[in-house]
Write an enzyme that holds these catalytic residues in place. Structure first.
Site, PDB file in Angstrom:
ATOM      1  N   LYS A  46       0.869  -1.174   0.000  1.00 28.58           N
ATOM      2  CA  LYS A  46       0.000   0.000   0.000  1.00 28.58           C
ATOM      3  C   LYS A  46       0.913   1.233   0.000  1.00 28.58           C
ATOM      4  O   LYS A  46       1.961   1.226   0.654  1.00 28.58           O
ATOM      5  CB  LYS A  46      -0.899  -0.061   1.254  1.00 28.58           C
ATOM      6  CG  LYS A  46      -1.803   1.121   1.462  1.00 28.58           C
ATOM      7  CD  LYS A  46      -3.034   1.080   0.606  1.00 28.58           C
ATOM      8  CE  LYS A  46      -3.810   2.397   0.763  1.00 28.58           C
ATOM      9  NZ  LYS A  46      -4.758   2.631  -0.325  1.00 28.58           N
ATOM     10  N   ASN A  88     -13.612   3.273  -5.347  1.00 33.12           N
ATOM     11  CA  ASN A  88     -13.004   3.613  -4.051  1.00 33.12           C
ATOM     12  C   ASN A  88     -12.548   5.056  -4.020  1.00 33.12           C
ATOM     13  O   ASN A  88     -12.287   5.672  -5.060  1.00 33.12           O
ATOM     14  CB  ASN A  88     -11.838   2.666  -3.741  1.00 33.12           C
ATOM     15  CG  ASN A  88     -10.510   3.204  -4.255  1.00 33.12           C
ATOM     16  OD1 ASN A  88      -9.800   3.930  -3.560  1.00 33.12           O
ATOM     17  ND2 ASN A  88     -10.189   2.881  -5.516  1.00 33.12           N
ATOM     18  N   ASN A 151       3.974   6.207  -6.933  1.00 32.49           N
ATOM     19  CA  ASN A 151       2.544   6.459  -7.126  1.00 32.49           C
ATOM     20  C   ASN A 151       2.382   7.849  -7.742  1.00 32.49           C
ATOM     21  O   ASN A 151       2.366   8.862  -7.031  1.00 32.49           O
ATOM     22  CB  ASN A 151       1.806   6.334  -5.789  1.00 32.49           C
ATOM     23  CG  ASN A 151       0.306   6.483  -5.949  1.00 32.49           C
ATOM     24  OD1 ASN A 151      -0.157   7.090  -6.920  1.00 32.49           O
ATOM     25  ND2 ASN A 151      -0.449   5.962  -5.007  1.00 32.49           N
ATOM     26  N   SER A 153      -0.293   8.413  -9.621  1.00 29.06           N
ATOM     27  CA  SER A 153      -1.561   8.031 -10.242  1.00 29.06           C
ATOM     28  C   SER A 153      -2.775   7.999  -9.334  1.00 29.06           C
ATOM     29  O   SER A 153      -3.883   7.738  -9.821  1.00 29.06           O
ATOM     30  CB  SER A 153      -1.389   6.644 -10.876  1.00 29.06           C
ATOM     31  OG  SER A 153      -0.735   5.757  -9.989  1.00 29.06           O
ATOM     32  N   CYS A 154      -2.618   8.265  -8.022  1.00 31.47           N
ATOM     33  CA  CYS A 154      -3.811   8.228  -7.157  1.00 31.47           C
ATOM     34  C   CYS A 154      -4.792   9.291  -7.645  1.00 31.47           C
ATOM     35  O   CYS A 154      -4.444  10.475  -7.731  1.00 31.47           O
ATOM     36  CB  CYS A 154      -3.426   8.493  -5.706  1.00 31.47           C
ATOM     37  SG  CYS A 154      -4.880   8.553  -4.642  1.00 31.47           S
ATOM     38  N   LYS A 191       4.113   4.242 -11.689  1.00 31.82           N
ATOM     39  CA  LYS A 191       2.703   3.859 -11.889  1.00 31.82           C
ATOM     40  C   LYS A 191       1.955   5.086 -12.388  1.00 31.82           C
ATOM     41  O   LYS A 191       1.779   6.067 -11.668  1.00 31.82           O
ATOM     42  CB  LYS A 191       2.098   3.326 -10.585  1.00 31.82           C
ATOM     43  CG  LYS A 191       0.673   2.805 -10.768  1.00 31.82           C
ATOM     44  CD  LYS A 191       0.222   2.006  -9.554  1.00 31.82           C
ATOM     45  CE  LYS A 191      -1.203   1.525  -9.656  1.00 31.82           C
ATOM     46  NZ  LYS A 191      -1.648   0.779  -8.468  1.00 31.82           N
ATOM     47  N   ASN A 218      -3.688   2.568 -12.762  1.00 32.66           N
ATOM     48  CA  ASN A 218      -4.382   2.824 -11.504  1.00 32.66           C
ATOM     49  C   ASN A 218      -5.867   2.930 -11.862  1.00 32.66           C
ATOM     50  O   ASN A 218      -6.245   2.763 -13.023  1.00 32.66           O
ATOM     51  CB  ASN A 218      -3.865   4.116 -10.870  1.00 32.66           C
ATOM     52  CG  ASN A 218      -4.080   4.135  -9.356  1.00 32.66           C
ATOM     53  OD1 ASN A 218      -5.159   3.764  -8.883  1.00 32.66           O
ATOM     54  ND2 ASN A 218      -3.089   4.556  -8.608  1.00 32.66           N
ATOM     55  N   THR A 219      -6.698   3.192 -10.878  1.00 31.99           N
ATOM     56  CA  THR A 219      -8.139   3.281 -11.128  1.00 31.99           C
ATOM     57  C   THR A 219      -8.473   4.490 -12.006  1.00 31.99           C
ATOM     58  O   THR A 219      -7.721   5.464 -12.056  1.00 31.99           O
ATOM     59  CB  THR A 219      -8.888   3.390  -9.795  1.00 31.99           C
ATOM     60  OG1 THR A 219      -8.253   4.396  -9.012  1.00 31.99           O
ATOM     61  CG2 THR A 219      -8.891   2.064  -9.061  1.00 31.99           C
TER      62      THR A 219
HETATM   63  C1  LIG Z   1      -9.512   0.447  -2.199  1.00 32.97           C
HETATM   64  C2  LIG Z   1      -8.371   0.669  -3.151  1.00 32.97           C
HETATM   65  C3  LIG Z   1      -7.224   1.293  -2.684  1.00 32.97           C
HETATM   66  C4  LIG Z   1      -6.148   1.518  -3.555  1.00 32.97           C
HETATM   67  N1  LIG Z   1      -5.014   2.104  -3.068  1.00 32.97           N
HETATM   68  C5  LIG Z   1      -3.934   2.298  -3.884  1.00 32.97           C
HETATM   69  C6  LIG Z   1      -2.720   2.836  -3.390  1.00 32.97           C
HETATM   70  O1  LIG Z   1      -2.558   3.144  -2.199  1.00 32.97           O
HETATM   71  N2  LIG Z   1      -1.701   3.009  -4.265  1.00 32.97           N
HETATM   72  C7  LIG Z   1      -1.799   2.669  -5.597  1.00 32.97           C
HETATM   73  O2  LIG Z   1      -0.819   2.830  -6.342  1.00 32.97           O
HETATM   74  N3  LIG Z   1      -2.938   2.130  -6.087  1.00 32.97           N
HETATM   75  C8  LIG Z   1      -4.010   1.935  -5.271  1.00 32.97           C
HETATM   76  N4  LIG Z   1      -5.162   1.343  -5.757  1.00 32.97           N
HETATM   77  C9  LIG Z   1      -5.221   0.968  -7.188  1.00 32.97           C
HETATM   78  C10 LIG Z   1      -4.913  -0.512  -7.405  1.00 32.97           C
HETATM   79  O3  LIG Z   1      -3.601  -0.829  -7.019  1.00 32.97           O
HETATM   80  C11 LIG Z   1      -5.097  -0.908  -8.889  1.00 32.97           C
HETATM   81  O4  LIG Z   1      -4.210  -0.127  -9.667  1.00 32.97           O
HETATM   82  C12 LIG Z   1      -6.521  -0.676  -9.398  1.00 32.97           C
HETATM   83  O5  LIG Z   1      -7.474  -1.053  -8.427  1.00 32.97           O
HETATM   84  C13 LIG Z   1      -6.812  -1.438 -10.702  1.00 32.97           C
HETATM   85  O6  LIG Z   1      -6.672  -2.828 -10.512  1.00 32.97           O
HETATM   86  P1  LIG Z   1      -7.960  -3.812 -10.350  1.00 32.97           P
HETATM   87  O7  LIG Z   1      -8.812  -3.607 -11.533  1.00 32.97           O
HETATM   88  O8  LIG Z   1      -7.359  -5.193 -10.235  1.00 32.97           O
HETATM   89  O9  LIG Z   1      -8.646  -3.381  -9.088  1.00 32.97           O
HETATM   90  C14 LIG Z   1      -6.230   1.113  -4.901  1.00 32.97           C
HETATM   91  C15 LIG Z   1      -7.399   0.471  -5.355  1.00 32.97           C
HETATM   92  C16 LIG Z   1      -8.455   0.243  -4.495  1.00 32.97           C
HETATM   93  C17 LIG Z   1      -9.689  -0.457  -5.012  1.00 32.97           C
END
Ligand SMILES: Cc1cc2nc3c(=O)[nH]c(=O)nc-3n(C[C@H](O)[C@H](O)[C@H](O)COP(=O)(O)O)c2cc1C
Length: 380
Positions: A46, A88, A151, A153-154, A191, A218-219
């Site tokens: 994380k 999220n 990171n 990308s958040c 990322k 990332n999302t």
């Molecule tokens: C609840 C949640 C918290 C996340 N926290 C982080 C984070 O702290 N750092 C990060 O680089 N990506 C974070 N992500 C993004 C995920 O690492 C990932 O890039 C994204 O969810 C896409 O993958 P998926 O389709 O398998 O969920 C988070 C995603 C979710 C759902």
């Protein structure tokens, strides 16, 4: 003889190419230990930062589900639905660096052969902020972190000098990557955010800064739906919502498009594919586009928090795939990685019915211009 699932990615050896991405599945020591015991080849922590983090009141993640027999999409828990996506608005780790440091050390001592990638984040607005990247990097690598993921990308940062706001600015991407590279003794992955027009621009900036790999996606920036009965957002606090991030099955094709653009532009570079992966078939699309590893979040969150069933399926899937294609001489991922990268072409290069030609929406070129017109694939 059992198949060789190991990969070498940015110079780091992984038992297998499947990682848990930076997210709740990797937020604690106990989760990471369980993940390694379950068989994940690597884990990205994380995201760790130095700035204050306080999450919103109430749930930070919910799952949007589709009815099987109607167009209804809703976060409401109900039977007979299929997962559409996760949504999220969770910030990075709310645990300070001091909390993480001894844990990184302990995990690496217990699992010296598993790959622990430290995800880090700081600002970029001034020299002090930039030096925080180096503080984070030094602290994590001194404890044995095998690589960094920056990171950039958040999607839900208010600060203009952080997260996806860095990932949307090519200069800042280069500067931040370079700052970390100055002190890093281990590979640095960037990322990137998918929320830009042409991700090739940002990928180029990361590589110019010295990045050893790009992780994506990332999302995707998004809002929850509004409940048609209550007229409230399905996720809100006191009626208010801010944009958050969409993950899970819905983003698989979107993320593949971003990845396809980048692997084609930089075929010799390293990429870690993320977005919508829950089984080997999904991971395979990323591998065939050229990714050397893949990462999983949403599917793992829904499978006992760290995805023991998901990793079992991924390992079994890769093994079965290699077995099925053994007659082609494929013994490991490297033998088929990138095999479909060159099948992504401009639309004008896709064959038309019969003798018809298409020139990308331009008039039929004449004379000199004709020699510069793209040649349709069918006539090559
Ligand atoms: C609840 C949640 C918290 C996340 N926290 C982080 C984070 O702290 N750092 C990060 O680089 N990506 C974070 N992500 C993004 C995920 O690492 C990932 O890039 C994204 O969810 C896409 O993958 P998926 O389709 O398998 O969920 C988070 C995603 C979710 C759902």
């Amino acid at each position: 003889m059992s198949a060789d699932l190991s990969v070498l990615f940015t110079g780091v050896r992984f038992d297998n190419p499947f990682l848990l991405s930076s997210a709740p599945p990797t937020e604690s020591e106990s989760n990471i230990v369980r993940a390694f015991e379950a068989g994940w080849g690597g884990v990205v922590t994380k995201t760790i930062g130095l700035h204050p983090v306080v999450n919103v009141r109430g749930p930070k993640t919910k799952f949007l589900r589709a009815d099987v027999d109607s167009p209804r999409l809703s976060m409401k828990k109900r039977a007979g639905t299929a997962l559409h996506s996760s949504w999220n608005w969770e910030l990075i780790s709310d645990k300070p660096l001091d909390w993480w440091v001894p844990r990184i050390g302990r995990i690496k001592k217990a699992f010296p052969d598993r790959v622990l990638v430290a995800s880090i984040m700081a600002g970029s607005g001034n020299d002090t902020e930039l030096s925080h990247w180096q503080t984070l990097a030094r602290a994590c690598q001194d404890e044995g972190a095998d690589a960094f993921e920056l990171n950039l990308s958040c999607p839900h940062m208010d600060r203009q000098d952080m997260g996806s706001n860095i990932g949307k600015d090519q200069q800042l991407i280069s500067v931040v990557t370079q700052i970390v590279k100055e002190v890093a003794r281990v590979p640095v992955w960037a990322k990137l955010t998918p929320s830009t027009t042409d991700i090739v621009v940002e990928a180029r900036a990361a590589f110019l800064g010295g990045a050893d790999a790009i992780s994506s996606s990332n999302t995707f920036t998004s809002l929850p739906l509004i409940d048609p009965e209550t007229l409230e957002f399905e996720m809100n606090v006191d009626g208010f919502v801010s944009t958050g991030g969409l993950g899970g099955p819905a983003i698989l094709p979107l993320s593949l498009a971003k990845m396809g653009q980048m692997t084609k532009a930089f075929p010799e570079k390293s990429f870690s594919g993320i977005g919508g992966i829950s089984n080997f078939d999904h991971a395979l699309s990323y591998f065939l586009l050229g990714c050397g590893t893949v990462q999983v979040c949403t599917a793992a969150m829904l499978d006992r928090a760290v995805g023991p069933g998901v990793i079992r399926g991924l390992l079994h899937g890769l093994e079965a795939f290699l077995e099925k294609h053994s007659d082609r001489g494929w013994k490991r991922l490297e033998d088929f990685r990138g095999l479909r990268r060159d099948r992504v072409v401009p639309q004008s290069e896709i064959a038309r019915p019969g003798e018809s030609d298409y020139h990308g929406g331009h008039d039929v070129p004449e004379g000199y211009a004709a020699s510069e017109a793209p040649v349709p694939v069918a006539s090559k």
